[in-house]
Design an enzyme around this catalytic site. Structure first.
Site, PDB file in Angstrom:
ATOM      1  N   LYS A 239      -0.389  -4.296  -3.205  1.00 11.51           N
ATOM      2  CA  LYS A 239      -1.695  -3.808  -2.752  1.00 11.51           C
ATOM      3  C   LYS A 239      -1.840  -2.363  -3.221  1.00 11.51           C
ATOM      4  O   LYS A 239      -1.308  -1.440  -2.611  1.00 11.51           O
ATOM      5  CB  LYS A 239      -1.788  -3.912  -1.229  1.00 11.51           C
ATOM      6  CG  LYS A 239      -3.207  -3.819  -0.672  1.00 11.51           C
ATOM      7  CD  LYS A 239      -3.685  -2.405  -0.517  1.00 11.51           C
ATOM      8  CE  LYS A 239      -5.029  -2.333   0.163  1.00 11.51           C
ATOM      9  NZ  LYS A 239      -5.569  -0.955   0.246  1.00 11.51           N
TER      10      LYS A 239
ATOM     11  N   SER B   8       0.818  -1.209   0.000  1.00 16.91           N
ATOM     12  CA  SER B   8       0.000   0.000   0.000  1.00 16.91           C
ATOM     13  C   SER B   8       0.860   1.271   0.000  1.00 16.91           C
ATOM     14  O   SER B   8       1.580   1.541  -0.955  1.00 16.91           O
ATOM     15  CB  SER B   8      -0.945  -0.042   1.199  1.00 16.91           C
ATOM     16  OG  SER B   8      -1.887   0.982   1.162  1.00 16.91           O
TER      17      SER B   8
ATOM     18  N   ASP C 263      10.574   5.299  -9.938  1.00 19.85           N
ATOM     19  CA  ASP C 263      10.186   5.848 -11.240  1.00 19.85           C
ATOM     20  C   ASP C 263      10.868   7.174 -11.535  1.00 19.85           C
ATOM     21  O   ASP C 263      11.064   7.532 -12.704  1.00 19.85           O
ATOM     22  CB  ASP C 263       8.673   6.029 -11.318  1.00 19.85           C
ATOM     23  CG  ASP C 263       7.956   4.717 -11.634  1.00 19.85           C
ATOM     24  OD1 ASP C 263       8.623   3.666 -11.643  1.00 19.85           O
ATOM     25  OD2 ASP C 263       6.733   4.747 -11.875  1.00 19.85           O
TER      26      ASP C 263
END
Length: 536
Positions: free
Chosen positions: A325, A300, A311
């Site tokens: 998740k 999460s 990224d």
């Protein structure tokens, strides 16, 4: 004698009329649902309402509408996804307390999958961990109350274990084939997010973040400022086994590392337009080298943070593929104190990767971590499951893959070679934990005065903690290493024993983590890497 003919006819007619009367009576009292068709409109939930209404009006026995309603809601949500759930009042209160405040009790989380409470985790530094309870323990009795196989409601189990600080409770657990009794002193359980933060060397800071609660960002910043004041230029941020929590806390922490305009995450769903969250450039850690540690239990909000760093090529992600998740839950509350958490959108990393792993099969989803172990993913980088058809690119053009979870830049396997038979037996009996408590009773005044790690190491070596532990294991638990086994186990186990005893010093959790660092392969990989961003 034979009856007259007319008497026989009369008798037959009486039988026929009686049968007809009974048939008419049956027809009169037959439920209308068998003869009348109702409009069952799925799109308006009409069928569900009609069924519950008819149950209430016509069922043969008295029913509990609360139980029926809860069961219907639970079953309906179970058809959606693994994280849309209904929480009765007690469970909702427990879930929110864990993330936002303090509570008094023994400091564990547990589940009841088959009429037996199984410990899922023990809160670091809490009464249960100090006593020796461990994940996987099955709770059999609390004081004189048997709670295993007795259909004891979960809220009743909680009430048995909770209680005012300073009061004691006896907990009998099943661990494998053994039964072990623990006497636990209840305490106020603080819901801290930062377990520890300290300098590993002159330039490298280490911070262990265990959850994303309401106070996480504040705790994080306080710890970060302290590390900066000690000269930190490389931070190892450990979010292994961090199952997530509040979304906004992950956003604010990510913002501290990223430049203005860098993407952090976006969410999107069928009834939710895309919402993107970008960094504003105000962070104080933009120039600090960064290593982020993750594992299969990082989920999460942890994955939002790791995905944003990866990224944007802002640091190095180290460890094993995260849980996967990435569903956004929206809370809905009811006046009776219950609520639901309904999935309304999915999280995507800045490059477009969906964090959520597939959940078409509930069994596969539930046992995914076990499957990873069985398939070798936790011990071999070549076995890591990635969907090579879902290719995305970081800001520097590096390939990253979708399919669920965050795949680390540097893979660190679980080391299954260091757990000897002696280690496993001690682990099952919580020998090291209970030994540490014994040492605290024996050396309380000395341990309580030590605030420096080097002094702690010198003191424990002088007291021959190694020899005392081996004596305790063999004398109390009847666990003895085989010939030569301790030589192979010592390097791995003794630092853990020293760290557990050291927790009773003024250093607290820091003593354990400092002791464990030399045998933690992920931290060692991060130190060696130095926080350098991966190259193309």
């Amino acid at each position: 004698m034979r009856k007259p003919y007319y008497t026989l006819v009369t008798s037959i007619l009486g039988v026929v009329i009686g049968v007809m009367a009974a048939t008419l009576a049956f027809q009169r009292f037959r439920p209308a649902a068998q003869t009348v068709k109702y409009e069952g409109n799925y799109s308006q939930w009409r069928k569900l309402h009609l069924i519950l209404e008819h149950i209430q009006k016509h069922y043969v026995d008295t029913i509990d509408m609360k139980v029926m309603t809860d069961a219907a809601v639970t079953a309906a949500l179970a058809e959606l996804d693994p994280h849309s759930v209904y929480l009765p009042p007690v469970e909702l209160t427990e879930a929110e307390t864990e993330l936002s405040g303090n509570f008094e009790g023994i400091g564990i989380t547990f589940n009841v999958p088959a009429d037996t409470a199984i410990v899922l985790s023990v809160i670091p530094g809490g009464p249960s961990e100090k006593a020796g309870l461990a994940p996987g323990d099955r709770i059999l009795k609390v004081d004189d109350k048997s709670i295993a196989g007795t259909k004891t409601p979960q809220d009743t189990m909680i009430s048995y274990m909770k209680g005012p600080s300073g009061t004691k409770v006896d907990v009998l657990v099943g661990r494998g084939k053994e039964k072990i009794s623990f006497n636990i002193t209840r305490a106020k359980i603080p819901v801290h997010s930062v377990d520890v933060a300290f300098m590993i060397d002159d330039k490298t800071g280490y911070m262990k973040l265990t959850k994303f609660s309401r106070t996480t960002y504040v705790e994080f910043m306080e710890s970060a400022l302290q590390l900066l004041s000690h000269g930190m230029d490389h931070l190892i941020l450990d979010i292994r086994s961090n199952t997530g929590g509040y979304f906004d806390q992950a956003l604010m922490i990510s913002n501290e590392f990223l430049a203005e305009g860098d993407g952090i995450v976006y969410m999107e769903g069928l009834h939710r337009k895309r919402e993107s969250y970008d960094a504003d450039g105000s962070g104080i850690l933009k120039d600090v080298k960064l290593s982020v540690l993750i594992d299969e239990s990082s989920a999460s909000s942890s994955e939002i943070l790791a995905g944003a760093i990866q990224d944007n090529d802002r640091g190095t992600v180290i460890g094993r593929r995260s849980f996967g998740k990435g569903l956004v839950q929206e809370p809905i509350y009811f006046t009776d104190g219950s609520g639901i958490r309904l999935t309304v959108a999915r999280f995507h990393t800045p490059s477009g990767r969906c964090i959520q792993k597939p959940y078409e099969s509930s069994d596969e989803y539930m046992y995914d971590i076990l499957d990873r172990y069985n398939h070798g993913e936790l011990v071999s980088a070549d076995s890591v499951k990635v969907d090579t058809t879902m290719v995305y690119y970081t800001t520097k053009g590096r390939k990253v893959y979708g399919g669920g979870g965050i795949v680390p830049d540097i893979f660190v396997p679980i080391d299954t070679t260091r757990a000897s038979d002696f280690y496993i037996q001690c682990d099952r009996k919580a020998t090291a934990m209970r030994f540490a408590s014994t040492m605290f009773d024996k050396y309380k005044s000395q341990l309580s005065s030590i605030a420096d790690f080097n002094s702690l190491e010198d003191y424990l070596e002088a007291e021959d903690i190694e020899g005392q532990f081996l004596d305790f294991a063999s004398g109390v638990d009847d666990v003895k290493p085989k010939a030569g086994e301790w030589d192979d186990t010592r390097e791995y186990m003794l630092p853990q024993v020293m760290g557990l005893v050291g927790r009773f010093s003024k250093l607290g959790e820091e003593a354990f983590y400092r002791s464990y660092i030399p045998i933690d392969d992920a931290i060692q990989a991060a130190v060696e890497n130095g926080g350098k961003s991966p190259e193309l």
